[in-house]
Design a protein around this motif. Structure first.
Motif, PDB file in Angstrom:
ATOM      1  N   THR A  78      22.378  57.967  62.350  1.00 30.69           N
ATOM      2  CA  THR A  78      20.953  58.020  62.035  1.00 30.69           C
ATOM      3  C   THR A  78      20.108  58.240  63.279  1.00 30.69           C
ATOM      4  O   THR A  78      19.027  58.830  63.214  1.00 30.69           O
ATOM      5  N   SER A  79      20.602  57.761  64.424  1.00 29.52           N
ATOM      6  CA  SER A  79      19.860  57.984  65.669  1.00 29.52           C
ATOM      7  C   SER A  79      19.782  59.476  65.993  1.00 29.52           C
ATOM      8  O   SER A  79      18.758  59.964  66.477  1.00 29.52           O
ATOM      9  N   GLY A  80      20.869  60.212  65.706  1.00 27.45           N
ATOM     10  CA  GLY A  80      20.842  61.655  65.926  1.00 27.45           C
ATOM     11  C   GLY A  80      19.826  62.339  65.038  1.00 27.45           C
ATOM     12  O   GLY A  80      19.112  63.250  65.471  1.00 27.45           O
ATOM     13  N   ALA A  81      19.739  61.894  63.773  1.00 27.71           N
ATOM     14  CA  ALA A  81      18.747  62.457  62.855  1.00 27.71           C
ATOM     15  C   ALA A  81      17.334  62.173  63.355  1.00 27.71           C
ATOM     16  O   ALA A  81      16.445  63.029  63.282  1.00 27.71           O
ATOM     17  N   ILE A  82      17.129  60.963  63.884  1.00 27.52           N
ATOM     18  CA  ILE A  82      15.806  60.582  64.391  1.00 27.52           C
ATOM     19  C   ILE A  82      15.450  61.386  65.633  1.00 27.52           C
ATOM     20  O   ILE A  82      14.330  61.891  65.766  1.00 27.52           O
ATOM     21  N   TYR A  83      16.399  61.507  66.560  1.00 30.85           N
ATOM     22  CA  TYR A  83      16.128  62.277  67.781  1.00 30.85           C
ATOM     23  C   TYR A  83      15.779  63.726  67.442  1.00 30.85           C
ATOM     24  O   TYR A  83      14.852  64.311  68.023  1.00 30.85           O
ATOM     25  N   ALA A  84      16.522  64.322  66.495  1.00 34.33           N
ATOM     26  CA  ALA A  84      16.267  65.721  66.130  1.00 34.33           C
ATOM     27  C   ALA A  84      14.856  65.871  65.556  1.00 34.33           C
ATOM     28  O   ALA A  84      14.094  66.751  65.980  1.00 34.33           O
ATOM     29  N   LYS A  85      14.506  65.001  64.602  1.00 24.63           N
ATOM     30  CA  LYS A  85      13.170  65.079  64.008  1.00 24.63           C
ATOM     31  C   LYS A  85      12.088  64.730  65.030  1.00 24.63           C
ATOM     32  O   LYS A  85      11.031  65.359  65.068  1.00 24.63           O
ATOM     33  N   GLY A  86      12.348  63.711  65.846  1.00 27.04           N
ATOM     34  CA  GLY A  86      11.357  63.280  66.827  1.00 27.04           C
ATOM     35  C   GLY A  86      11.030  64.356  67.841  1.00 27.04           C
ATOM     36  O   GLY A  86       9.859  64.633  68.131  1.00 27.04           O
ATOM     37  N   ILE A  87      12.071  64.971  68.390  1.00 26.10           N
ATOM     38  CA  ILE A  87      11.860  66.048  69.370  1.00 26.10           C
ATOM     39  C   ILE A  87      11.125  67.216  68.714  1.00 26.10           C
ATOM     40  O   ILE A  87      10.212  67.818  69.310  1.00 26.10           O
ATOM     41  N   ASP A  88      11.534  67.538  67.502  1.00 25.86           N
ATOM     42  CA  ASP A  88      10.912  68.654  66.790  1.00 25.86           C
ATOM     43  C   ASP A  88       9.422  68.400  66.550  1.00 25.86           C
ATOM     44  O   ASP A  88       8.588  69.284  66.714  1.00 25.86           O
ATOM     45  N   VAL A  89       9.092  67.162  66.151  1.00 22.09           N
ATOM     46  CA  VAL A  89       7.692  66.810  65.905  1.00 22.09           C
ATOM     47  C   VAL A  89       6.872  66.879  67.194  1.00 22.09           C
ATOM     48  O   VAL A  89       5.734  67.361  67.190  1.00 22.09           O
ATOM     49  N   LEU A  90       7.446  66.404  68.291  1.00 21.38           N
ATOM     50  CA  LEU A  90       6.743  66.442  69.576  1.00 21.38           C
ATOM     51  C   LEU A  90       6.428  67.875  70.007  1.00 21.38           C
ATOM     52  O   LEU A  90       5.451  68.121  70.719  1.00 21.38           O
ATOM     53  N   ILE A  91       7.239  68.803  69.548  1.00 19.14           N
ATOM     54  CA  ILE A  91       6.980  70.208  69.844  1.00 19.14           C
ATOM     55  C   ILE A  91       6.022  70.808  68.815  1.00 19.14           C
ATOM     56  O   ILE A  91       5.091  71.547  69.147  1.00 19.14           O
ATOM     57  N   PHE A  92       6.246  70.454  67.539  1.00 18.52           N
ATOM     58  CA  PHE A  92       5.513  71.095  66.439  1.00 18.52           C
ATOM     59  C   PHE A  92       4.024  70.749  66.413  1.00 18.52           C
ATOM     60  O   PHE A  92       3.174  71.641  66.271  1.00 18.52           O
ATOM     61  N   LEU A  93       3.688  69.462  66.517  1.00 15.23           N
ATOM     62  CA  LEU A  93       2.288  69.069  66.351  1.00 15.23           C
ATOM     63  C   LEU A  93       1.354  69.694  67.401  1.00 15.23           C
ATOM     64  O   LEU A  93       0.303  70.240  67.032  1.00 15.23           O
ATOM     65  N   PRO A  94       1.693  69.642  68.696  1.00 14.88           N
ATOM     66  CA  PRO A  94       0.825  70.336  69.661  1.00 14.88           C
ATOM     67  C   PRO A  94       0.775  71.845  69.417  1.00 14.88           C
ATOM     68  O   PRO A  94      -0.284  72.468  69.550  1.00 14.88           O
ATOM     69  N   MET A  95       1.932  72.427  69.053  1.00 17.52           N
ATOM     70  CA  MET A  95       1.971  73.866  68.775  1.00 17.52           C
ATOM     71  C   MET A  95       1.096  74.201  67.570  1.00 17.52           C
ATOM     72  O   MET A  95       0.374  75.206  67.566  1.00 17.52           O
ATOM     73  N   LEU A  96       1.139  73.346  66.538  1.00 11.35           N
ATOM     74  CA  LEU A  96       0.308  73.555  65.351  1.00 11.35           C
ATOM     75  C   LEU A  96      -1.172  73.464  65.706  1.00 11.35           C
ATOM     76  O   LEU A  96      -1.984  74.302  65.280  1.00 11.35           O
ATOM     77  N   TYR A  97      -1.532  72.461  66.484  1.00 12.07           N
ATOM     78  CA  TYR A  97      -2.930  72.246  66.865  1.00 12.07           C
ATOM     79  C   TYR A  97      -3.473  73.452  67.637  1.00 12.07           C
ATOM     80  O   TYR A  97      -4.567  73.966  67.334  1.00 12.07           O
TER      81      TYR A  97
END
Length: 443
Positions: free
Chosen positions: A384-403
């Motif tokens: 589950t930690s791998g799933a969290i890291y994947a989503k977490g890293i992706d979100v950290l990239i996605f939200l600023p890029m979206l903004y």
């Protein structure tokens, strides 16, 4: 009478997953047209701005609810399957009590946070000042979003037919309500009340189905008898698993409700409504695959807990390839039906940027389809930690890029940002899956 099933073979898992998919599709065969119909009726009644505002406050409520809600259906499957198979009723009841406890706590927490955010942060959410009181009222519906345990119970007992039936309830209530409001001349406040009623009935139906199935299987007898023995006795690691799956879903929000909230906060309710409609159509095209993913979890848990990892990976690869090819073929027809569908929903020709956004979002759905088995594998195998890291890293990239994309290209910037984020997520999930797979092979 307490019934169980024996661990399946690979063929048996695929057949059962296929049967469960057909059950869910039977519900979606009704739910998707209902959902599109309620969009059409709501835009007809409220117009673009009114519909966009309704989507904004609904997305806000869903976001708060999902942030607070533990994904306890995964806890029910992960910790409940073995005790169910071994007919260990007291242990299974302990899993269910723990899961219901999480639902109650998250519901109360969500209500408090939702009300506070609605009262003090509405100006940042794109809510028009004259409708602010409706947003505060609707935020109370957040307490009716905590149905994860009921979902897990029906999956554990293989009652996907009831999940399919329940999935149509909210849209049916909304459609019926919108028809009534159109006939009597209702307005936005009435529509908000209808959507609140739909949330209440939706949760009530889910809970009733789950409790009745527990009763039929003899699992409600003496349900509270062992409550003084502690919630997590003989359930090692259950708190960590619950927190990890909750965090994983929290990160998933960035691709759903949070995106709507960001769009509404920057561009306003009309743009949020257009995004929601484009996203609904894209999701509808890929809906069978999303449902197939939900049927994978129980089969993967069975395989993993029966010490059949090769079975798990083989089943996942077979289903992923089939799903990827199917979705690719389905999306080829999208350019031919997109304009008529959007015209039906908007009651006018769609703006060109909204049509372009739809194609981008459909592309993102296709990418995610080819990686549909990665997250279930990560969670099932205990990573589950791998799933969290994947989503977490992706979100950290996605939200600023979206903004940044929205500020520079407005509605036109959302699609490319979503596609890039989908690529990054699949790559990260595959990376963490391979690390765990190689680690297990080395042991």
């Amino acid at each position: 009478m307490f019934h169980t099933t024996t661990p399946p073979s690979n063929t048996g898992s695929l057949r059962r997953s296929g049967r469960n998919l057909l059950k869910l599709l039977s519900g979606k065969a009704v739910n998707v047209p209902l959902g599109l119909l309620q969009i059409s009726l709501t835009t007809h009644l409220l117009g673009d701005k009114g519909y966009g505002f309704l989507i904004l406050i609904h997305s806000f409520s869903q976001t708060i609810g999902d942030l607070a809600e533990f994904q306890s259906w995964q806890t029910v499957l992960h910790y409940g399957f073995k005790s169910y198979k071994n007919k260990d009723i007291p242990l299974l009841q302990r899993v269910l009590r723990f899961s219901f406890f999480l639902d109650i706590c998250s519901g109360v927490f969500a209500l408090i946070v939702g009300l506070l955010c609605a009262i003090y942060c509405s100006s940042y959410l794109g809510w028009p000042a004259e409708w602010r009181y409706l947003g505060i009222f609707y935020s109370c519906s957040v307490i009716f979003t905590t149905s994860a345990t009921s979902n897990g119970i029906l999956r554990l007992l293989n009652r996907y037919d009831l999940i399919a039936i329940q999935g149509t309830v909210a849209n049916f209530i909304r459609v019926l309500g919108m028809v009534c409001l159109i006939l009597i001349g209702g307005g936005l406040a009435d529509a908000v009340g209808i959507w609140m009623l739909a949330a209440i009935i939706n949760l009530t139906t889910f809970l009733a189905f789950a409790l009745y199935q527990l009763h039929l299987h003899g699992l409600l007898k003496n349900f509270l008898k062992g409550i003084n023995h502690g919630l997590t006795k003989d359930l090692p690691g259950i708190w960590r698993f619950a927190w990890n799956t909750n965090l994983n879903m929290t990160f998933s929000l960035a691709f759903k409700q949070v995106t709507t909230l960001v769009i509404g906060g920057i561009l306003g309710p009309i743009a949020a409504g257009y995004y929601n409609i484009a996203n609904k159509i894209a999701e509808a095209m890929a809906k069978p695959i999303v449902l197939l993913q939900s049927t994978l979890y129980p089969e993967m848990v069975r395989s993993w807990q029966s010490n059949k990892p090769s079975h798990l990976y083989k089943m996942a690869s077979q289903i992923t390839i089939s799903a990827g090819v199917f979705t690719s073929l389905v999306l080829l027809v999208l350019p031919y039906i997109a304009v008529p569908i959007m015209h039906l929903l908007l009651h006018k020709d769609p703006p060109p940027e909204t049509l372009t956004l739809l194609y981008w979002l459909a592309g993102a759905e296709l990418i995610l389809t080819w990686g549909m088995s990665l997250e279930p594998i990560l969670i099932t195998t205990g990573n589950t930690s791998g799933a969290i890291y994947a989503k977490g890293i992706d979100v950290l990239i996605f939200l600023p890029m979206l903004y940044v994309s929205i500020h520079y290209w407005e509605l036109g910037g959302i699609g490319p940002a979503t596609v890039i984020a989908a690529f990054i997520l699949i790559i990260l999930q595959a990376f963490f899956m391979l690390i765990r797979k190689n680690k297990n092979a080395a042991i």
